[in-house]
Design an enzyme around this catalytic site. Structure first.
Site, PDB file in Angstrom:
ATOM      1  N   GLU A 210       1.041  -1.056  -0.125  1.00  0.00           N
ATOM      2  CA  GLU A 210       0.199  -0.001  -0.075  1.00  0.00           C
ATOM      3  C   GLU A 210       0.950   1.306  -0.145  1.00  0.00           C
ATOM      4  O   GLU A 210       1.288   1.662   1.064  1.00  0.00           O
ATOM      5  CB  GLU A 210      -1.014   0.008   1.228  1.00  0.00           C
ATOM      6  CG  GLU A 210      -1.968  -1.082   1.148  1.00  0.00           C
ATOM      7  CD  GLU A 210      -3.046  -0.683   0.522  1.00  0.00           C
ATOM      8  OE1 GLU A 210      -3.307   0.245   0.214  1.00  0.00           O
ATOM      9  OE2 GLU A 210      -3.917  -1.703   0.108  1.00  0.00           O
ATOM     10  N   CYS A 244      -2.081   9.504   2.669  1.00  0.00           N
ATOM     11  CA  CYS A 244      -1.689   8.792   1.313  1.00  0.00           C
ATOM     12  C   CYS A 244      -2.566   9.183   0.055  1.00  0.00           C
ATOM     13  O   CYS A 244      -2.192   9.371  -1.229  1.00  0.00           O
ATOM     14  CB  CYS A 244      -1.593   7.582   1.446  1.00  0.00           C
ATOM     15  SG  CYS A 244      -3.082   6.646   1.862  1.00  0.00           S
TER      16      CYS A 244
HETATM   17  P1  NAD Z   1       8.048   4.728   5.119  1.00  0.00           P
HETATM   18  O1  NAD Z   1       8.188   4.009   3.827  1.00  0.00           O
HETATM   19  O2  NAD Z   1       9.044   5.423   5.413  1.00  0.00           O
HETATM   20  O3  NAD Z   1       7.929   3.755   6.379  1.00  0.00           O
HETATM   21  C1  NAD Z   1       6.921   2.819   6.592  1.00  0.00           C
HETATM   22  C2  NAD Z   1       7.451   1.702   7.264  1.00  0.00           C
HETATM   23  O4  NAD Z   1       8.593   0.972   6.733  1.00  0.00           O
HETATM   24  C3  NAD Z   1       7.804   2.071   8.738  1.00  0.00           C
HETATM   25  O5  NAD Z   1       7.390   1.122   9.527  1.00  0.00           O
HETATM   26  C4  NAD Z   1       9.390   2.173   8.949  1.00  0.00           C
HETATM   27  O6  NAD Z   1      10.141   1.658  10.005  1.00  0.00           O
HETATM   28  C5  NAD Z   1       9.689   1.024   7.682  1.00  0.00           C
HETATM   29  N1  NAD Z   1      10.826   1.358   6.852  1.00  0.00           N
HETATM   30  C6  NAD Z   1      11.181   2.449   6.407  1.00  0.00           C
HETATM   31  N2  NAD Z   1      12.530   2.395   5.669  1.00  0.00           N
HETATM   32  C7  NAD Z   1      12.863   1.087   5.754  1.00  0.00           C
HETATM   33  C8  NAD Z   1      13.722   0.248   5.094  1.00  0.00           C
HETATM   34  N3  NAD Z   1      14.752   0.828   4.214  1.00  0.00           N
HETATM   35  N4  NAD Z   1      13.694  -1.067   5.081  1.00  0.00           N
HETATM   36  C9  NAD Z   1      12.463  -1.564   5.815  1.00  0.00           C
HETATM   37  N5  NAD Z   1      11.744  -0.896   6.379  1.00  0.00           N
HETATM   38  C10 NAD Z   1      11.566   0.398   6.374  1.00  0.00           C
HETATM   39  O7  NAD Z   1       6.696   5.447   5.055  1.00  0.00           O
HETATM   40  P2  NAD Z   1       6.217   6.642   5.948  1.00  0.00           P
HETATM   41  O8  NAD Z   1       7.073   7.838   6.084  1.00  0.00           O
HETATM   42  O9  NAD Z   1       6.247   5.843   7.449  1.00  0.00           O
HETATM   43  O10 NAD Z   1       4.775   7.019   5.453  1.00  0.00           O
HETATM   44  C11 NAD Z   1       4.536   7.728   4.370  1.00  0.00           C
HETATM   45  C12 NAD Z   1       4.382   7.024   3.190  1.00  0.00           C
HETATM   46  O11 NAD Z   1       3.281   6.069   3.239  1.00  0.00           O
HETATM   47  C13 NAD Z   1       3.799   7.958   1.827  1.00  0.00           C
HETATM   48  O12 NAD Z   1       4.648   7.525   0.654  1.00  0.00           O
HETATM   49  C14 NAD Z   1       2.413   7.623   1.828  1.00  0.00           C
HETATM   50  O13 NAD Z   1       1.841   7.872   0.692  1.00  0.00           O
HETATM   51  C15 NAD Z   1       2.596   6.095   2.267  1.00  0.00           C
HETATM   52  N6  NAD Z   1       1.298   5.593   2.586  1.00  0.00           N
HETATM   53  C16 NAD Z   1       0.496   4.821   1.936  1.00  0.00           C
HETATM   54  C17 NAD Z   1      -0.790   4.407   2.370  1.00  0.00           C
HETATM   55  C18 NAD Z   1      -1.641   3.659   1.463  1.00  0.00           C
HETATM   56  O14 NAD Z   1      -2.547   2.861   2.403  1.00  0.00           O
HETATM   57  N7  NAD Z   1      -1.286   3.433   0.358  1.00  0.00           N
HETATM   58  C19 NAD Z   1      -1.026   4.975   3.606  1.00  0.00           C
HETATM   59  C20 NAD Z   1      -0.292   5.719   4.234  1.00  0.00           C
HETATM   60  C21 NAD Z   1       0.861   6.047   3.882  1.00  0.00           C
END
Ligand code: NAD
Length: 457
Positions: A210, A244
């Site tokens: 997602e 998002c």
């Molecule tokens: P992110 O991708 O930075 O982090 C998400 C999760 O992944 C966190 O739990 C984090 O600890 C982990 N993570 C981060 N970097 C990682 C890596 N290199 N390897 C493994 N795990 C890692 O996202 P965010 O900043 O928490 O959220 C914002 C983003 O999420 C935006 O792009 C937004 O559009 C998207 N989002 C999508 C939805 C959806 O339902 N489609 C919902 C909310 C947010």
């Protein structure tokens, strides 16, 4: 790096004892989850306030309320969803009956982001429980109060062998990803989505991703401008644009742009007032200094129509609208994920469609137009995850509409039955009769091929 083999092993053993496969067990777990949310509503609101300055109203409508509705809907329909479904058999299979048996994958890993730290952590857990899986949940490290509370409540409610929360940041996430899971459900950014898929590929683990991206919002010249402005201001600035599916940018028909921007400015003022930056404000704050410092340079792009002020010590940015924007501006390069709304203009629908289609397929798209013809044209010519006509963000709250992206905005879709389906493997079973045995398929049947060709046209 910590080793998570032991907890995964324990969950595998628990799963193999088949507790989670009983529908009564699943329903009981869902009731427990519902009780957990209901009876800790105030504490959850407090944690969301501390982490993001979310108002109780926002916390309820975008997190707690959505979860309660999702769990209610799941409890109501689970028996029907979990039943094996009878399907037709083809002519060549006369005598047999065919069924689809939904079955749980086993141990599911759920990785959640920070922007709706409660809802986006627990909504997939509802699907995983409903489908009969064990769960390891890794909530976001950027919302420590909410993640800590989720961890505490889950550990008081469920045995670790069944559902457990592992807190931590990137290292923890990567250590978990080194292990083999039966399913991975990830919500987060596009770049991290790629990391997740690469890790999953090593074990051929199925994934739901997602993700995000730049979701356009189109305001055509025949739209109800006042209502469009109100619904856009709501969807964009909810959670300070850290949603998002928030409209990332506007594409407004040039003939009505000036009038529309006046409505938008009034709608923002009416909804959020003038005192967004003052202490005691009910506006959500930006999650971290890093995100804040990424966002504020965008305020120099184009011309500010509304807002534009910020307060770094409070991590607050006013709802801001930017005009005279082009695709070359920095604000148009990546997903904004903040309370800044750039506005592009268009004269020709086809050119606008082509410009959208040159970019990655969006997670959401919104169109404001009264014309069914225009609506059909946009729906038919732009691929995107999901969206609304004459509204923003609202599609996400329906359990009847599976929610997910397409292309770079994600893989798979959940909510309602979609959540049950995501966490279930559909096992196809053909039950053959032993009352007779059609001879054609055997290589030693006289004229076998001729007879088979009669069935296959
Ligand atoms: P992110 O991708 O930075 O982090 C998400 C999760 O992944 C966190 O739990 C984090 O600890 C982990 N993570 C981060 N970097 C990682 C890596 N290199 N390897 C493994 N795990 C890692 O996202 P965010 O900043 O928490 O959220 C914002 C983003 O999420 C935006 O792009 C937004 O559009 C998207 N989002 C999508 C939805 C959806 O339902 N489609 C919902 C909310 C947010």
């Amino acid at each position: 790096m910590q080793n998570y083999q032991e907890v995964i092993h324990k969950q595998r053993q628990y799963f193999s004892q088949e507790h989670t496969k009983s529908i009564d067990f699943r329903l009981d777990a869902l009731e427990k989850l519902r009780h957990l949310i209901r009876s800790n509503e105030e504490e959850l609101m407090k944690a969301l306030k501390t982490d993001l300055n979310k108002s109780n109203f926002d916390a309820y409508i975008t997190e707690i309320g959505i979860l309660l509705e999702e769990v209610r809907f799941t409890i109501k329909h689970l028996k029907k969803w979990a039943k094996p479904r009878s399907v037709k058999s083809s002519l060549a299979q006369i005598g047999s009956r065919s069924f689809i048996y939904p079955e749980p994958y086993g141990v599911a890993l759920i990785i959640a982001p920070w922007n709706y730290p409660l809802q986006l952590a627990l909504a997939p857990v509802i699907g995983a429980i409903a489908a009969g899986n064990c769960v390891i949940l890794k909530p976001s490290e950027l919302t420590p109060k909410t993640s800590e509370l989720i961890s505490k409540l889950i550990s008081h409610t469920f045995p670790e062998d069944y559902i457990t929360v592992i807190q931590g940041g990137v290292d923890t996430s990567q250590a978990l990803l080194n292990e083999k899971f039966d399913y991975i459900f990830f919500t987060g950014s596009v770049p991290v989505g790629k990391v997740i898929m690469e890790a999953a590929a090593k074990h051929l683990t199925p994934v739901t991703l997602e993700l995000g991206g730049k979701s356009p919002c189109i305001v055509h010249k025949d739209a109800n401008l006042k209502l469009a402005a109100k619904r856009i201001a709501w969807g964009k600035f909810l959670n300070a644009g850290q949603t998002c599916v928030a409209p990332d940018y506007l594409f407004v028909h040039n003939e009505i742009k000036t009038e529309f921007l006046e409505h938008l400015t009034s709608a923002i003022r009416e909804m959020y007032g003038e005192a967004v930056l003052e202490s005691g404000s009910r506006f959500t704050r930006i999650i971290s200094e890093r995100h804040f410092d990424r966002l504020t340079p965008f305020l120099t792009n184009g011309r500010i129509v509304s807002g534009g002020q910020y307060n770094r010590s409070a991590l607050m940015i006013e709802p801001t609208v930017l005009e005279s924007i082009t695709w070359n501006d920095e604000v148009m390069k990546d997903e904004i994920f903040g309370p800044i709304l750039p506005v592009l203009g268009y004269d020709d629908l086809q050119t606008m469609i082509e410009e959208v289609n040159q970019r990655p397929k969006p997670l959401a798209l919104y169109l404001f137009s009264e014309s069914v013809e225009i609506q059909q044209r946009i729906l038919g010519s732009i691929s995107f995850g999901g969206g609304c006509i004459n509204d923003t963000v609202y599609h996400l709250s329906s359990p009847y509409l599976p929610f997910g992206g397409v292309g770079e905005s994600g893989i798979g879709a959940y909510h309602g039955k979609g959540s049950f389906d995501v966490f279930s493997h559909e096992k196809s079973i053909l039950k053959q009769t032993t009352r007779f045995d059609l001879p054609f398929r055997y290589p030693n049947t006289k004229d076998g091929l001729k007879k088979i060709k009669k069935f296959i046209k």
